[in-house]
Motif scaffolding. Sequence first.
Motif, PDB file in Angstrom:
ATOM      1  N   PRO A   1       0.823  -1.224   0.000  1.00  0.00           N
ATOM      2  CA  PRO A   1       0.000   0.000   0.000  1.00  0.00           C
ATOM      3  C   PRO A   1       0.848   1.262   0.000  1.00  0.00           C
ATOM      4  CG  PRO A   1      -0.821  -1.589   1.584  1.00  0.00           C
ATOM      5  CD  PRO A   1       0.483  -2.121   1.123  1.00  0.00           C
ATOM      6  N   ASP A   2       1.916   1.279   0.735  1.00  0.00           N
ATOM      7  CA  ASP A   2       2.712   2.500   0.863  1.00  0.00           C
ATOM      8  C   ASP A   2       3.930   2.450  -0.057  1.00  0.00           C
ATOM      9  OD1 ASP A   2       1.047   3.585   2.755  1.00  0.00           O
ATOM     10  OD2 ASP A   2       2.088   2.575   4.419  1.00  0.00           O
ATOM     11  N   GLU A   3       3.679   2.129  -1.296  1.00  0.00           N
ATOM     12  CA  GLU A   3       4.808   2.044  -2.205  1.00  0.00           C
ATOM     13  C   GLU A   3       5.405   3.437  -2.438  1.00  0.00           C
ATOM     14  OE1 GLU A   3       1.201   2.720  -4.746  1.00  0.00           O
ATOM     15  OE2 GLU A   3       1.736   1.350  -3.111  1.00  0.00           O
ATOM     16  N   VAL A   4       6.659   3.437  -2.814  1.00  0.00           N
ATOM     17  CA  VAL A   4       7.365   4.678  -3.160  1.00  0.00           C
ATOM     18  C   VAL A   4       7.430   4.758  -4.671  1.00  0.00           C
ATOM     19  CG1 VAL A   4       9.521   5.925  -2.975  1.00  0.00           C
ATOM     20  CG2 VAL A   4       8.716   4.556  -1.056  1.00  0.00           C
ATOM     21  N   GLU A   5       7.018   5.855  -5.222  1.00  0.00           N
ATOM     22  CA  GLU A   5       6.962   5.988  -6.676  1.00  0.00           C
ATOM     23  C   GLU A   5       8.267   6.588  -7.210  1.00  0.00           C
ATOM     24  OE1 GLU A   5       4.312   8.042 -10.230  1.00  0.00           O
ATOM     25  OE2 GLU A   5       3.756   8.294  -8.121  1.00  0.00           O
ATOM     26  N   ILE A   6       8.771   5.965  -8.266  1.00  0.00           N
ATOM     27  CA  ILE A   6       9.911   6.539  -8.980  1.00  0.00           C
ATOM     28  C   ILE A   6       9.338   7.314 -10.161  1.00  0.00           C
ATOM     29  CG2 ILE A   6      12.041   6.040 -10.233  1.00  0.00           C
ATOM     30  CD1 ILE A   6      12.245   3.439  -8.764  1.00  0.00           C
ATOM     31  N   SER A   7       9.329   8.622 -10.045  1.00  0.00           N
ATOM     32  CA  SER A   7       8.686   9.467 -11.044  1.00  0.00           C
ATOM     33  C   SER A   7       9.611   9.685 -12.245  1.00  0.00           C
ATOM     34  CB  SER A   7       8.325  10.827 -10.427  1.00  0.00           C
ATOM     35  OG  SER A   7       9.515  11.494 -10.044  1.00  0.00           O
ATOM     36  N   GLN A   8       9.019  10.267 -13.274  1.00  0.00           N
ATOM     37  CA  GLN A   8       9.816  10.620 -14.445  1.00  0.00           C
ATOM     38  C   GLN A   8      10.876  11.646 -14.085  1.00  0.00           C
ATOM     39  OE1 GLN A   8       9.093   9.043 -17.291  1.00  0.00           O
ATOM     40  NE2 GLN A   8      10.840   9.924 -18.365  1.00  0.00           N
ATOM     41  N   GLU A   9      10.537  12.496 -13.089  1.00  0.00           N
ATOM     42  CA  GLU A   9      11.516  13.494 -12.654  1.00  0.00           C
ATOM     43  C   GLU A   9      12.731  12.822 -12.044  1.00  0.00           C
ATOM     44  OE1 GLU A   9       8.351  13.593 -12.151  1.00  0.00           O
ATOM     45  OE2 GLU A   9       7.721  15.395 -13.252  1.00  0.00           O
ATOM     46  N   ASP A  10      12.506  11.672 -11.363  1.00  0.00           N
ATOM     47  CA  ASP A  10      13.642  10.948 -10.785  1.00  0.00           C
ATOM     48  C   ASP A  10      14.579  10.456 -11.887  1.00  0.00           C
ATOM     49  OD1 ASP A  10      12.729  11.295  -8.193  1.00  0.00           O
ATOM     50  OD2 ASP A  10      11.459   9.522  -8.293  1.00  0.00           O
ATOM     51  N   GLU A  11      13.957   9.984 -12.964  1.00  0.00           N
ATOM     52  CA  GLU A  11      14.798   9.539 -14.077  1.00  0.00           C
ATOM     53  C   GLU A  11      15.589  10.708 -14.647  1.00  0.00           C
ATOM     54  OE1 GLU A  11      13.653   6.664 -17.005  1.00  0.00           O
ATOM     55  OE2 GLU A  11      11.673   6.523 -16.082  1.00  0.00           O
ATOM     56  N   TYR A  12      14.903  11.848 -14.809  1.00  0.00           N
ATOM     57  CA  TYR A  12      15.609  13.026 -15.328  1.00  0.00           C
ATOM     58  C   TYR A  12      16.734  13.440 -14.397  1.00  0.00           C
ATOM     59  CZ  TYR A  12      11.784  13.529 -18.672  1.00  0.00           C
ATOM     60  OH  TYR A  12      10.884  13.323 -19.673  1.00  0.00           O
ATOM     61  N   LEU A  13      16.462  13.334 -13.062  1.00  0.00           N
ATOM     62  CA  LEU A  13      17.488  13.700 -12.091  1.00  0.00           C
ATOM     63  C   LEU A  13      18.696  12.779 -12.219  1.00  0.00           C
ATOM     64  CD1 LEU A  13      18.404  15.392  -9.701  1.00  0.00           C
ATOM     65  CD2 LEU A  13      17.241  13.773  -8.175  1.00  0.00           C
ATOM     66  N   PHE A  14      18.424  11.488 -12.406  1.00  0.00           N
ATOM     67  CA  PHE A  14      19.528  10.542 -12.582  1.00  0.00           C
ATOM     68  C   PHE A  14      20.315  10.864 -13.850  1.00  0.00           C
ATOM     69  CE2 PHE A  14      20.922   6.622 -14.696  1.00  0.00           C
ATOM     70  CZ  PHE A  14      21.897   6.225 -13.792  1.00  0.00           C
ATOM     71  N   GLN A  15      19.567  11.124 -14.927  1.00  0.00           N
ATOM     72  CA  GLN A  15      20.245  11.464 -16.180  1.00  0.00           C
ATOM     73  C   GLN A  15      21.053  12.749 -16.031  1.00  0.00           C
ATOM     74  OE1 GLN A  15      17.210  11.601 -19.186  1.00  0.00           O
ATOM     75  NE2 GLN A  15      16.697   9.418 -18.966  1.00  0.00           N
ATOM     76  N   PHE A  16      20.487  13.688 -15.256  1.00  0.00           N
ATOM     77  CA  PHE A  16      21.212  14.943 -15.029  1.00  0.00           C
ATOM     78  C   PHE A  16      22.498  14.686 -14.247  1.00  0.00           C
ATOM     79  CE2 PHE A  16      22.090  18.617 -12.291  1.00  0.00           C
ATOM     80  CZ  PHE A  16      22.295  19.587 -13.261  1.00  0.00           C
ATOM     81  N   GLU A  17      22.396  13.806 -13.237  1.00  0.00           N
ATOM     82  CA  GLU A  17      23.596  13.496 -12.448  1.00  0.00           C
ATOM     83  C   GLU A  17      24.645  12.800 -13.298  1.00  0.00           C
ATOM     84  OE1 GLU A  17      22.014  11.217  -9.269  1.00  0.00           O
ATOM     85  OE2 GLU A  17      21.355  12.946  -8.090  1.00  0.00           O
ATOM     86  N   GLU A  18      24.166  11.877 -14.183  1.00  0.00           N
ATOM     87  CA  GLU A  18      25.116  11.225 -15.081  1.00  0.00           C
ATOM     88  C   GLU A  18      25.763  12.229 -16.020  1.00  0.00           C
ATOM     89  OE1 GLU A  18      26.122   7.954 -15.233  1.00  0.00           O
ATOM     90  OE2 GLU A  18      25.143   7.911 -13.279  1.00  0.00           O
ATOM     91  N   LEU A  19      24.930  13.172 -16.497  1.00  0.00           N
ATOM     92  CA  LEU A  19      25.471  14.210 -17.378  1.00  0.00           C
ATOM     93  C   LEU A  19      26.479  15.074 -16.641  1.00  0.00           C
ATOM     94  CD1 LEU A  19      25.427  15.662 -20.101  1.00  0.00           C
ATOM     95  CD2 LEU A  19      23.493  17.021 -19.270  1.00  0.00           C
ATOM     96  N   GLU A  20      26.160  15.335 -15.353  1.00  0.00           N
ATOM     97  CA  GLU A  20      27.083  16.128 -14.543  1.00  0.00           C
ATOM     98  C   GLU A  20      28.432  15.419 -14.420  1.00  0.00           C
ATOM     99  OE1 GLU A  20      25.775  19.146 -10.964  1.00  0.00           O
ATOM    100  OE2 GLU A  20      25.428  17.015 -10.739  1.00  0.00           O
ATOM    101  N   LYS A  21      28.372  14.089 -14.184  1.00  0.00           N
ATOM    102  CA  LYS A  21      29.620  13.324 -14.084  1.00  0.00           C
ATOM    103  C   LYS A  21      30.385  13.382 -15.402  1.00  0.00           C
ATOM    104  CE  LYS A  21      27.821   9.985 -10.686  1.00  0.00           C
ATOM    105  NZ  LYS A  21      27.473   8.554 -10.483  1.00  0.00           N
TER     106      LYS A  21
END
Length: 514
Positions: free
Chosen positions: A230-250
């Motif tokens: 019931p209390d699942e944590v959602e991985i939003s599209q923004e999370d994916e963008y944030l990950f991609q941004f962090e990878e881009l930063e690296k």
Amino acid sequence: MLSHLEPLFTEATVFCHNFLEMRIFLPWQLVVAFTLFLDASSESELPIPSTNPTLSATSVDKPLPTKFSSMQYGSACINIYDSRTTLNNKIIFFYSPIAQLNHRDTVFFFNQTANQGLISLSYTIWNEVVGIKVARYLTKALNQEVEPNQVKVFPFDSVWLTSIAQSSGDFSLTNERLTYKGEQSLRFSVTCQTYEDCDQVKSKIRSNPEQFENLKLNFNPQWNNNACLPDEVEISQEDEYLFQFEELEKHLEETKFNFTKELAITLENLETTKKELIQTKVFVEELSAKLNARTSEIVDIGHMPTSCGDLQRMGHKLSGFFSVKGSKKLEMVFCDFYPTQNGKERWIGYVDVKSAPVHFFVQKNSSFVQKDKPIPFELSVLNVGDAMNLTSGIFTAPRKGIYYFSFTGNAGFPASSSDVFTDDSKKWRSSVYLRVRLYVNGTKMGVGNVQEANTVAGQHSPFVVQSTLELNSGDRVWLQMDGMSPGAVLHEDKEFKFNHFTGFILEEEIVASL
């Protein structure tokens, strides 16, 4: 008797408390199982991990994973499991495969011979975004660092495509079972009967993938309780963008490091080049100084050089052979610009220079009998400079200089009929003659004379006229017969060409042309 479990219950209490603070409620069976796991964890170790993102299926004698929590990844539910194993004293967690349809990567192939089509569907099994997000979530939930290498895709051996609802008649499942080897994505096939059906299904999947949510992936081995909590944590599209941004930063940071390194090398090369240019500049300046020491300022002396002194005033400082203007011709001199007792200038000789070539060679083509008239010529073998006029027979000197001329003639005689008295013998005898003179501007300059006695009819006698003359520009030279016996002729034969006239310039008084 249970005193040795007290620290373990304390850890379990803290663990559950942390979950309560995050509003994640776990069943009591999971708490007890987790506590027992802590007791067993000291004796359980995993082997050194491989680069494969999945783990091999656990053997039957190992404890089964227990569900820990859930995350929502788009339309997929990502369940997190406690593997109940450790690696280097760190707990290993599993998460369920994404099993997400990559609708834009749908393609189809149609076999005209078999009259059957094949649609290839791509499904994502796992990706780095989910693994990193699961690790971050666990770090926050457990209040301790969970590294991405502690998070693995739930181990399974094989996977196949099924449908949880009746599918349309446009396509059919193939029930193919694929062996899983850790790939990030897998392709599954469905069949269709006609080309139009295949194209239509492909277009629908690409444009409206929600229509095909009944297609699911089944995994072997299966795990229990795979429904989302019931209390699942959602991985939003923004999370994916944030990950991609962090990878881009690296990537940008790495690019910046490489650029800084390359820039340092470039600057070093530029500094080396700068030093080389400075050395080159010094060398050029030294060379210029040496050159200036051996030359002087160029001076216009107002006329052609006639001596070494003129050459020196014009800027020459290197000793050597030079051509200078003499009184009539160019002269060769040796100039010593650093003289001792021998003097600066030594005369070598004349330089044979002609402003233009002048030479001719002409022939007669018929006999000639006219007296006191320039002998014309009919054939021109050579007439460089066009100074010889064949029709008039007159050569006009184009430039002042020394010229050479030569005429070869052929006298034709009849039978001797004249009686002449000779002083030496005091006897009378018969003889004939023919005389040709070379004229310059009407002045006799040379003569060729042939005289024969007791001739027979048709007798021929050759003769020559030669002369070397100094001519001015415009002087005229020609040949003419000024004496002959009756019946004598300048005889010519069209085949042999007995009579010919040649001339050329030997030396040009070049100064007159300058």
